[in-house]
Design an enzyme around this catalytic site. Structure first.
Site, PDB file in Angstrom:
ATOM      1  N   VAL A  22       1.133  -3.078  10.685  1.00 37.04           N
ATOM      2  CA  VAL A  22       2.290  -2.518   9.989  1.00 37.04           C
ATOM      3  C   VAL A  22       2.108  -1.007   9.842  1.00 37.04           C
ATOM      4  O   VAL A  22       3.054  -0.231   9.996  1.00 37.04           O
ATOM      5  CB  VAL A  22       2.474  -3.199   8.617  1.00 37.04           C
ATOM      6  CG1 VAL A  22       3.548  -2.489   7.797  1.00 37.04           C
ATOM      7  CG2 VAL A  22       2.843  -4.668   8.800  1.00 37.04           C
ATOM      8  N   GLY A  23       0.887  -0.596   9.571  1.00 38.06           N
ATOM      9  CA  GLY A  23       0.619   0.836   9.503  1.00 38.06           C
ATOM     10  C   GLY A  23       1.116   1.497   8.230  1.00 38.06           C
ATOM     11  O   GLY A  23       1.625   2.613   8.248  1.00 38.06           O
ATOM     12  N   CYS A  52      -7.679   0.409   5.121  1.00 41.06           N
ATOM     13  CA  CYS A  52      -6.619  -0.051   6.020  1.00 41.06           C
ATOM     14  C   CYS A  52      -6.968   0.281   7.471  1.00 41.06           C
ATOM     15  O   CYS A  52      -7.113   1.447   7.817  1.00 41.06           O
ATOM     16  CB  CYS A  52      -5.273   0.564   5.671  1.00 41.06           C
ATOM     17  SG  CYS A  52      -3.982   0.002   6.798  1.00 41.06           S
ATOM     18  N   GLY A  84      -3.221 -13.346   0.317  1.00 43.41           N
ATOM     19  CA  GLY A  84      -2.354 -12.527   1.165  1.00 43.41           C
ATOM     20  C   GLY A  84      -1.548 -13.352   2.131  1.00 43.41           C
ATOM     21  O   GLY A  84      -0.476 -13.876   1.818  1.00 43.41           O
ATOM     22  N   THR A  85      -2.099 -13.531   3.319  1.00 42.25           N
ATOM     23  CA  THR A  85      -1.411 -14.170   4.429  1.00 42.25           C
ATOM     24  C   THR A  85      -0.790 -15.517   4.067  1.00 42.25           C
ATOM     25  O   THR A  85       0.265 -15.875   4.580  1.00 42.25           O
ATOM     26  CB  THR A  85      -2.407 -14.354   5.596  1.00 42.25           C
ATOM     27  OG1 THR A  85      -2.920 -13.064   5.947  1.00 42.25           O
ATOM     28  CG2 THR A  85      -1.754 -14.971   6.811  1.00 42.25           C
ATOM     29  N   ASN A 132     -10.499  -6.282   2.934  1.00 49.43           N
ATOM     30  CA  ASN A 132      -9.287  -5.951   3.668  1.00 49.43           C
ATOM     31  C   ASN A 132      -9.383  -6.651   5.027  1.00 49.43           C
ATOM     32  O   ASN A 132     -10.331  -7.387   5.289  1.00 49.43           O
ATOM     33  CB  ASN A 132      -9.163  -4.436   3.809  1.00 49.43           C
ATOM     34  CG  ASN A 132      -7.702  -3.993   3.938  1.00 49.43           C
ATOM     35  OD1 ASN A 132      -6.915  -4.602   4.649  1.00 49.43           O
ATOM     36  ND2 ASN A 132      -7.351  -2.928   3.243  1.00 49.43           N
ATOM     37  N   GLY A 156       0.814  -1.211   0.000  1.00 50.82           N
ATOM     38  CA  GLY A 156       0.000   0.000   0.000  1.00 50.82           C
ATOM     39  C   GLY A 156       0.848   1.261   0.000  1.00 50.82           C
ATOM     40  O   GLY A 156       1.695   1.449   0.867  1.00 50.82           O
TER      41      GLY A 156
HETATM   42  C1  LIG Z   1       1.048  -7.864   6.816  1.00 55.77           C
HETATM   43  C2  LIG Z   1      -0.111  -7.374   5.990  1.00 55.77           C
HETATM   44  C3  LIG Z   1      -0.027  -6.121   5.375  1.00 55.77           C
HETATM   45  C4  LIG Z   1      -1.091  -5.646   4.608  1.00 55.77           C
HETATM   46  N1  LIG Z   1      -0.968  -4.427   3.989  1.00 55.77           N
HETATM   47  C5  LIG Z   1      -1.964  -3.986   3.171  1.00 55.77           C
HETATM   48  C6  LIG Z   1      -1.830  -2.762   2.437  1.00 55.77           C
HETATM   49  O1  LIG Z   1      -0.809  -2.084   2.499  1.00 55.77           O
HETATM   50  N2  LIG Z   1      -2.867  -2.373   1.645  1.00 55.77           N
HETATM   51  C7  LIG Z   1      -4.022  -3.117   1.529  1.00 55.77           C
HETATM   52  O2  LIG Z   1      -4.912  -2.730   0.790  1.00 55.77           O
HETATM   53  N3  LIG Z   1      -4.156  -4.285   2.196  1.00 55.77           N
HETATM   54  C8  LIG Z   1      -3.174  -4.733   3.023  1.00 55.77           C
HETATM   55  N4  LIG Z   1      -3.320  -5.939   3.681  1.00 55.77           N
HETATM   56  C9  LIG Z   1      -4.566  -6.699   3.540  1.00 55.77           C
HETATM   57  C10 LIG Z   1      -4.431  -7.819   2.510  1.00 55.77           C
HETATM   58  O3  LIG Z   1      -4.135  -7.300   1.224  1.00 55.77           O
HETATM   59  C11 LIG Z   1      -5.730  -8.641   2.440  1.00 55.77           C
HETATM   60  O4  LIG Z   1      -6.795  -7.780   2.073  1.00 55.77           O
HETATM   61  C12 LIG Z   1      -6.105  -9.294   3.761  1.00 55.77           C
HETATM   62  O5  LIG Z   1      -4.955  -9.707   4.439  1.00 55.77           O
HETATM   63  C13 LIG Z   1      -7.060 -10.481   3.604  1.00 55.77           C
HETATM   64  O6  LIG Z   1      -6.512 -11.509   2.820  1.00 55.77           O
HETATM   65  P1  LIG Z   1      -5.698 -12.782   3.412  1.00 55.77           P
HETATM   66  O7  LIG Z   1      -6.543 -13.357   4.499  1.00 55.77           O
HETATM   67  O8  LIG Z   1      -5.470 -13.685   2.256  1.00 55.77           O
HETATM   68  O9  LIG Z   1      -4.429 -12.212   3.962  1.00 55.77           O
HETATM   69  C14 LIG Z   1      -2.266  -6.427   4.463  1.00 55.77           C
HETATM   70  C15 LIG Z   1      -2.334  -7.682   5.079  1.00 55.77           C
HETATM   71  C16 LIG Z   1      -1.286  -8.170   5.832  1.00 55.77           C
HETATM   72  C17 LIG Z   1      -1.402  -9.526   6.471  1.00 55.77           C
END
Ligand SMILES: Cc1cc2nc3c(=O)[nH]c(=O)nc-3n(C[C@H](O)[C@H](O)[C@H](O)COP(=O)(O)O)c2cc1C
Ligand SMILES: Cc1cc2nc3c(=O)[nH]c(=O)nc-3n(C[C@H](O)[C@H](O)[C@H](O)COP(=O)(O)OP(=O)(O)OC[C@H]3O[C@@H](n4cnc5c(N)ncnc54)[C@H](O)[C@@H]3O)c2cc1C
Ligand code: FES
Lengths: 311, 258
Positions: free
Chosen positions: A71-72, A139, A274-275, A201, A46
Site C-alpha cells: 500500500v505504501g 513499514c 491485522g489481516t 510489522n 499509518g
Molecule cells: C494492508 C496492510 C496495511 C498495513 N499498514 C500498516 C501501517 O500503515 N502501519 C503499520 O505500522 N503497520 C501496517 N501494517 C502491518 C500490520 O499492522 C501488522 O503489523 C502486520 O500485518 C502483522 O499482523 P497480521 O498478520 O495480523 O496482519 C499493514 C498490514 C496490512 C496487511
C-alpha cells in the site's frame, strides 16, 4: 469473575484485543460489523506528516496462508487526520492509538509534536485526543519511510530519542521483524523511555510474475502478513518479552482465540489483529467474546495467570 | 442462509452459483465470497473473492463466474447444500439515471455478469456482448430487455467489440469487461465526444461512458487501501467509490498494468 483488563504505559484497556494499523482504517468502515466498544483499542492507518498517495501498481497478492501488501502508507497526513478522522475516532469507546511513520527524523518529530499538542489542547477543553502513539519504524513498503529506521539499533535510537523528547503521550514503538538485532532494538526502546513495544510489522517479501518477467509489485518487495508469519512472530515476541520489562504488544497472523493465548503465554501484554479482519469482518468482537469464554472454560480469572508463563 | 441452491456449469470454466437467502444489492455492486469449510482457518485461500451480483430475487442471489485460479476453482467444485460465506453488497454500482437517453450496455467475456441487473433496470437498452470462445449468459439478457433484437453478440478472438457499436450514437454506455476492451471503448468515446461527431443528425451532444473496473482486493469495505485506482480526483477505492467509474476519470495506465 474473569477480567480481561490490561494496561499499556498507564493506558487501561478493557481487553487485550487491538486492531492493527493499516487494516482498520480510522475505524469507520467496520462500524457496520464491529461495536468498537467491545475492542481493547484501534491503531489507526499509518500516518505521515504530509499526505501520501501510496504505491502505484498492484497492491495486494495472496500467498499460502498469507498476503503481501504494497500500500505504501497512503494516508491523508497528520493535519487532515486531526481535523477529519480523529473527531470520529474520538466518539468510539475504545483506546485510540495513532500510528506514525516518517521518511526522516524531522517528519517523525513534527508529526509526534502535532499529535501531542493537539491532544493536550483537546484535553484542556475537556475533550478527547489520542491515547497513545505507535511509532512505526518498520513499514517495508516505502523506500524512504520507515523501515530504514527499523533495521539498525543506532539509527532507530536517534528517532526514538527525538520523538520521546517532544511527546508526553504514552509511546509504543512498532518493530520490524527485519531488525538486525530485534532484542537489542527492543531494549533500546526501553532505555530511551518508550512505554511499550509492538511487534511484528510485516516481513519484507516478494512475488514474481513469471509471464511478465518482473516483480508482481511496483516496489519490487512487499510486506507479508497473515497466518503464514505467526510462528516466527510468536518466537520474536517471546524473545523480546524475555528481554524487556515494558509491555510487549504481540501480533502477526493472529486468527483465533488460541493464537491470542499463545502470544499472551509468550509474554504479550496485549495483541493486535491485522489481516484476519479482512477474512472475517467481525473478528474483533468474536475474539473478545471467544477469549472470555476460553478463560471461563479453563478457569483462568485474569490474564496475569497465563501471561509470560513460557520460560 | 448461505446454502448453495445450485452451482451449474454453463460453459467451459464458467459457472453460475445460486445461493439461498434474501440479499440486497443493485446492478454493478458486488459481494466478497468464500467457501465455508466450517473452520475459518488459516488455509488457502485467505482472502475472499469479489464477484458481481449477476442475478437476485426475493429468496436467492446468483453469481456468474469464470474459474481463474485456485479460489474460483474451489467455488466451482462446491455443490448444492454446501455453505458459502458472503459479505456485501459493496461498491457503488452502475448509476441509476432518471433520463439515461439512448443507452447501451457493453460486456466483454465475464463482463456479462453484472449486466443482467442493468438490463432489467434499463430494459430499453441496446446490448453488445463480446466473447472470445464460448458464449454464455446471452439468453437471460435477451429475456431482460424489451426486444431481443437489441442484443448483439460477437464471438471472436480477433475482432474488437467496436465493430459492433458506435459509442457516439449513445447518450449513456455502461460497460464491463477486460481492461483492454474498456480502454478501447473509452478512447473511441472520447474521440467521438471531441470530434463533435455528435453534430450529425440524431446524435446526442455527448456520450457518458461508465466502466466497471477490477482491482485485487483484501477487505472489500474500504479499510485496507489495496484496491485504489488513480483518478483525476486522486486515489479512489474500487470497493467503495468504485467499481464503476466515469471513463474519463480513471488513469488507464493504472488499470491496465494490473
Ligand atoms: C494492508 C496492510 C496495511 C498495513 N499498514 C500498516 C501501517 O500503515 N502501519 C503499520 O505500522 N503497520 C501496517 N501494517 C502491518 C500490520 O499492522 C501488522 O503489523 C502486520 O500485518 C502483522 O499482523 P497480521 O498478520 O495480523 O496482519 C499493514 C498490514 C496490512 C496487511
Ligand atoms: C468488483 C469486482 C467484481 C468482479 N466480478 C466478477 C464476476 O462477476 N465474475 C467473475 O468471474 N469474476 C469477477 N471478478 C474477478 C474475480 O474476482 C477474480 O477472477 C477472482 O478473484 C480470481 O480468484 P482466483 O483465486 O480464482 O484467482 P487467483 O489468480 O489465484 O487469485 C489470487 C488473488 O488475486 C485476486 N485476483 C485475481 N484476479 C483478479 C481480478 N480480475 N479481479 C480482482 N481480484 C483478482 C484474487 O481475488 C486473489 O486474492 C470481479 C472482480 C472485481 C474486483
Ligand atoms: S479492498 Fe480494502 S479498501 Fe478496497
Amino acid at each position: 469473575m474473569t477480567s480481561l483488563q490490561c494496561n499499556i504505559g498507564g493506558v487501561p484497556l478493557r481487553n487485550p484485543v487491538i486492531m492493527a494499523s493499516g487494516t482498520y482504517g480510522f475505524g469507520r468502515e467496520y462500524a457496520a460489523y464491529v461495536d468498537a466498544g467491545t475492542l481493547g483499542g484501534i491503531s489507526c492507518k499509518g500516518l505521515t506528516l504530509h499526505p501520501r498517495s501510496g504505491n502505484p501498481g498492484c497492491r495486494v497478492q495472496e500467498t499460502a496462508s498469507g498476503m503481501m501488501n504494497s500500500v505504501g502508507l497512503e494516508n491523508p497526513g497528520v493535519a487532515a487526520f486531526l481535523e477529519k478522522e480523529l473527531p470520529y475516532m474520538a466518539t468510539l469507546d475504545t483506546a485510540i492509538i495513532a500510528n506514525l511513520g516518517g521518511s526522516n527524523a524531522e517528519e517523525y518529530v513534527e508529526g509526534a509534536r502535532m499529535l501531542s499538542v493537539h491532544t493536550r489542547q483537546q484535553r484542556q477543553q475537556g475533550s478527547r485526543g489520542i491515547d497513545m502513539l505507535e511509532l512505526n519504524i518498520s513499514c517495508p513498503n516505502v523506500r524512504e519511510g520507515g523501515i530504514q529506521f527499523g533495521i539498525q539499533t543506532d539509527t532507530a535510537r536517534s528517532i526514538v530519542r527525538q520523538v520521546r523528547s517532544v511527546t508526553d503521550l504514552p509511546l509504543m514503538v512498532k518493530l520490524s521483524p527485519g531488525a538486525q538485532d530485534l532484542v537489542e532494538m527492543a531494549v533500546m526502546c526501553e532505555q530511551e523511555g518508550a512505554e511499550a513495544v509492538s511487534l511484528v510489522n510485516t516481513f519484507s517479501a516478494m512475488k514474481i510474475d513469471i509471464y511478465r518477467r518482473r516483480s508482481a509489485f511496483h516496489n519490487t518487495y512487499a510486506g507479508l502478513s497473515g497466518p503464514a508469519i505467526k510462528p516466527i512472530a510468536l518466537r520474536m515476541v517471546h524473545q523480546v518479552a524475555r528481554a524487556v520489562s515494558i509491555p510487549v504488544i504481540g501480533m502477526g497472523g493472529i486468527s483465533s482465540v488460541e493464537d491470542m493465548i499463545e502470544f499472551i503465554m509468550a509474554g504479550a501484554e496485549a495483541v493486535q489483529v491485522g489481516t484476519y479482519n479482512f477474512v472475517n469482518l467481525r473478528v474483533g468482537t468474536e475474539l473478545v467474546e471467544g477469549l472470555q469464554m476460553w478463560m471461563q472454560q479453563q478457569r483462568v480469572e485474569s490474564l496475569e495467570e497465563i501471561r509470560s508463563i513460557i520460560g | 442462509m448461505t446454502r448453495i441452491i445450485s452451482n451449474e456449469q454453463i460453459a467451459p470454466d464458467v459457472f453460475v452459483m445460486k445461493i439461498a437467502g434474501s440479499y440486497k444489492g443493485r446492478m454493478g455492486q458486488f459481494y466478497m465470497l468464500r467457501a465455508d469449510d466450517g473452520y475459518r482457518g488459516d488455509s488457502y485461500p485467505l482472502l475472499s473473492r469479489p464477484l458481481s451480483i449477476h442475478d437476485r430475487g426475493d429468496d436467492y442471489i446468483a453469481f456468474l463466474y469464470r474459474v481463474h485460479g485456485r479460489g474460483t476453482a474451489i467455488l466451482s467444485r462446491m455443490t448444492a447444500g454446501q455453505q458459502v460465506l458472503l459479505e456485501g453488497p459493496f461498491g457503488n454500482g452502475f448509476p441509476v439515471l432518471d433520463d439515461p437517453g439512448r443507452i447501451a450496455l457493453v460486456g466483454g467475456g465475464m463482463g456479462t455478469a453484472p449486466l443482467l441487473l442493468a438490463a432489467r433496470h434499463y430494459a430499453q437498452a441496446d446490448i453488445y456482448l463480446g466473447f472470445s470462445g464460448d458464449t454464455f449468459g446471452v439468453e437471460s439478457l435477451r429475456q431482460a430487455v424489451e426486444s431481443d433484437t437489441r442484443v448483439k453478440v460477437m464471438n471472436s478472438r480477433y475482432k474488437s467489440i467496436l465493430e459492433l457499436l458506435e459509442p457516439g450514437w449513445y447518450d449513456t454506455i455502461l460497460a464491463c469487461g477486460p481492461a483492454g476492451m474498456l480502454k478501447a471503448l473509452a478512447e473511441c468515446t472520447a474521440a467521438a465526444n471531441e470530434a463533435a461527431l455528435h453534430d450529425g443528425e440524431g446524435y446526442p451532444a455527448s456520450t457518458h461512458l461508465y466502466i466497471s473496473t477490477e482491482k485485487h482486493m483484501a477487505c472489500g469495505i474500504g479499510a485496507c487501501l489495496t484496491c485504489t485506482v488513480q483518478t483525476t480526483s486522486g486515489n479512489r477505492r474500487t470497493c467503495v467509490e468504485g467499481p464503476v467509474f466515469a471513463a474519463e476519470e480513471v488513469d488507464w495506465n493504472d488499470l491496465t498494468t494490473v
